[in-house]
Design an enzyme around this catalytic site. Structure first.
Site, mmCIF file in Angstrom:
data_model
loop_
_atom_site.group_PDB
_atom_site.id
_atom_site.type_symbol
_atom_site.label_atom_id
_atom_site.label_comp_id
_atom_site.label_asym_id
_atom_site.label_seq_id
_atom_site.Cartn_x
_atom_site.Cartn_y
_atom_site.Cartn_z
ATOM 1 N N ALA A 31 0.804 -1.224 0.000
ATOM 2 C CA ALA A 31 0.000 0.000 0.000
ATOM 3 C C ALA A 31 0.841 1.281 0.000
ATOM 4 O O ALA A 31 0.432 2.295 -0.570
ATOM 5 C CB ALA A 31 -0.934 0.002 1.204
ATOM 6 N N PHE A 42 -5.285 1.345 4.401
ATOM 7 C CA PHE A 42 -6.393 1.202 5.358
ATOM 8 C C PHE A 42 -5.929 0.803 6.748
ATOM 9 O O PHE A 42 -6.660 0.935 7.710
ATOM 10 C CB PHE A 42 -7.458 0.227 4.840
ATOM 11 C CG PHE A 42 -7.030 -1.211 4.814
ATOM 12 C CD1 PHE A 42 -7.071 -1.978 5.955
ATOM 13 C CD2 PHE A 42 -6.591 -1.795 3.634
ATOM 14 C CE1 PHE A 42 -6.688 -3.303 5.941
ATOM 15 C CE2 PHE A 42 -6.202 -3.118 3.612
ATOM 16 C CZ PHE A 42 -6.243 -3.874 4.766
ATOM 17 N N ARG A 43 -4.694 0.305 6.843
ATOM 18 C CA ARG A 43 -4.204 -0.061 8.176
ATOM 19 C C ARG A 43 -3.656 1.143 8.938
ATOM 20 O O ARG A 43 -3.366 1.048 10.110
ATOM 21 C CB ARG A 43 -3.140 -1.161 8.072
ATOM 22 C CG ARG A 43 -3.755 -2.524 7.798
ATOM 23 C CD ARG A 43 -2.698 -3.499 7.360
ATOM 24 N NE ARG A 43 -2.019 -2.991 6.176
ATOM 25 C CZ ARG A 43 -0.785 -3.278 5.835
ATOM 26 N NH1 ARG A 43 -0.072 -4.050 6.598
ATOM 27 N NH2 ARG A 43 -0.259 -2.785 4.747
ATOM 28 N N GLN A 109 0.660 -6.337 -3.689
ATOM 29 C CA GLN A 109 -0.520 -6.559 -2.851
ATOM 30 C C GLN A 109 -1.625 -5.575 -3.217
ATOM 31 O O GLN A 109 -2.732 -5.680 -2.701
ATOM 32 C CB GLN A 109 -0.154 -6.356 -1.371
ATOM 33 C CG GLN A 109 0.900 -7.313 -0.852
ATOM 34 C CD GLN A 109 1.397 -6.908 0.527
ATOM 35 O OE1 GLN A 109 2.283 -6.069 0.670
ATOM 36 N NE2 GLN A 109 0.845 -7.510 1.558
ATOM 37 N N HIS A 127 -3.437 -9.963 -4.683
ATOM 38 C CA HIS A 127 -4.732 -9.686 -4.056
ATOM 39 C C HIS A 127 -5.800 -9.357 -5.106
ATOM 40 O O HIS A 127 -6.844 -8.802 -4.777
ATOM 41 C CB HIS A 127 -4.626 -8.527 -3.054
ATOM 42 C CG HIS A 127 -3.885 -8.895 -1.804
ATOM 43 N ND1 HIS A 127 -3.568 -7.981 -0.830
ATOM 44 C CD2 HIS A 127 -3.380 -10.081 -1.368
ATOM 45 C CE1 HIS A 127 -2.910 -8.591 0.151
ATOM 46 N NE2 HIS A 127 -2.779 -9.866 -0.157
ATOM 47 N N CYS A 138 -22.194 -17.728 -13.027
ATOM 48 C CA CYS A 138 -21.775 -18.289 -14.319
ATOM 49 C C CYS A 138 -20.314 -17.979 -14.638
ATOM 50 O O CYS A 138 -19.763 -18.513 -15.593
ATOM 51 C CB CYS A 138 -22.685 -17.792 -15.444
ATOM 52 S SG CYS A 138 -22.384 -16.078 -15.937
ATOM 53 N N ASP A 242 10.453 9.010 2.381
ATOM 54 C CA ASP A 242 9.349 9.102 1.432
ATOM 55 C C ASP A 242 9.653 8.201 0.228
ATOM 56 O O ASP A 242 10.751 8.243 -0.335
ATOM 57 C CB ASP A 242 9.203 10.564 0.991
ATOM 58 C CG ASP A 242 8.150 10.708 -0.095
ATOM 59 O OD1 ASP A 242 6.961 10.705 0.252
ATOM 60 O OD2 ASP A 242 8.533 10.804 -1.279
HETATM 61 ZN ZN ZN Z 1 -23.748 -14.840 -14.592
#
Ligand code: ZN
Length: 255
Positions: A31, A42-43, A109, A127, A138, A242
């Site tokens: 990330a 998000f962590r 990731q 991920h 389907c 950075d």
């Molecule tokens: Zn379908």
């Protein structure tokens, strides 16, 4: 502060030297490389989008099946936000290294497609990616641009062919990582002279085990990440500033 800049410059030059020596380098990204593109990790606490809801609950495979409308009410705006993001110079450095024949591929990731957008050609998305969504009945696949037209009046993305539920092709919490992508990632990491880890805390398995494969095969690990990782003591070189500045310094040192 002059000492700190000097130390960063030295580490960047050292990493550039290792890149030149390495016959096979692979990048492993998380990330942190997309944060400069405006995509919060998000962590990390207090980062906008993620604070209102717990992603581990809402972006969970059980939540998708149990309350698909609620899942999509959370995921749909996120999809739209991610779809607008652009790669930053850190992504571009990795694409440039691949063009120069100094990087064999990127294992990531991240689901944001930004490595591909920056020009990286060999990208293994362990991920998954927001690029496509698939029908859970389907199996037919829709591109990101098509998903917006699939929502019914309840806010559920619905397959045009069979009316099944459509799910983004990203690994949700509670799901296994795609076997093919993980096998490819393991093969790349085990065969690398050097694994360049960028913007990942290297704490979440099974991805956290990939540098172990490189080290076990006699390769080196380089870490370019803010904050500690479990591999810091075994890293051949460590940059912690950075990510855009650090990778920019490495590219400048390569000349
Ligand atoms: Zn379908």
């Amino acid at each position: 502060m002059a000492g700190k800049v000097g130390a960063t410059g030295t580490a960047a030059a050292e990493l550039a030297g290792l890149l030149r020596e390495s016959a096979s380098t692979v990048a492993l990204t998380g990330a942190g490389i997309s944060v400069p593109s405006g995509i919060p990790d998000f962590r990390s606490p207090g980062t906008g989008l993620w604070t209102k809801l717990d992603p581990m609950k809402v972006a969970h495979i059980d939540a998708f099946h149990r309350d698909t409308a609620a899942f999509w009410s959370y995921y749909r705006p996120r999809f739209e936000t991610l779809g607008d993001k652009r790669p930053n110079p850190a992504h571009e450095v990795l694409a440039e290294l691949e063009r120069r024949g100094m990087l064999d591929g990127v294992v990531t990731q991240n689901i944001d497609r930004l490595h591909t957008a920056a020009g990286s050609e060999r990208v293994v998305e362990v991920h998954g990616s927001i690029a496509t969504s698939s029908c859970t009945s389907c199996g037919c696949t829709y591109r990101l641009e098509e998903v917006d037209d699939l929502f019914d009046e309840d806010g559920i993305a619905t397959c045009r062919g069979c009316m099944g539920k459509v799910k983004p092709d990203v690994v949700l919490f509670g799901e296994y990582l795609p076997e093919d992508a993980m096998a490819e990632a393991q093969r790349l990491c085990a065969g690398a002279d050097m694994l360049l880890c960028v913007g990942s805390s290297l704490e979440v398995y099974p991805v956290a085990g990939l540098p172990e494969l490189t080290l076990a095969a006699g390769g080196r690990v380089a870490v370019v990440t803010q904050g500690p990782t479990p591999y810091d003591s075994r890293a051949a070189v460590r940059l912690g500033g950075d990510v855009v500045a650090d990778l920019g310094a490495v590219l400048a040192a390569l000349g």
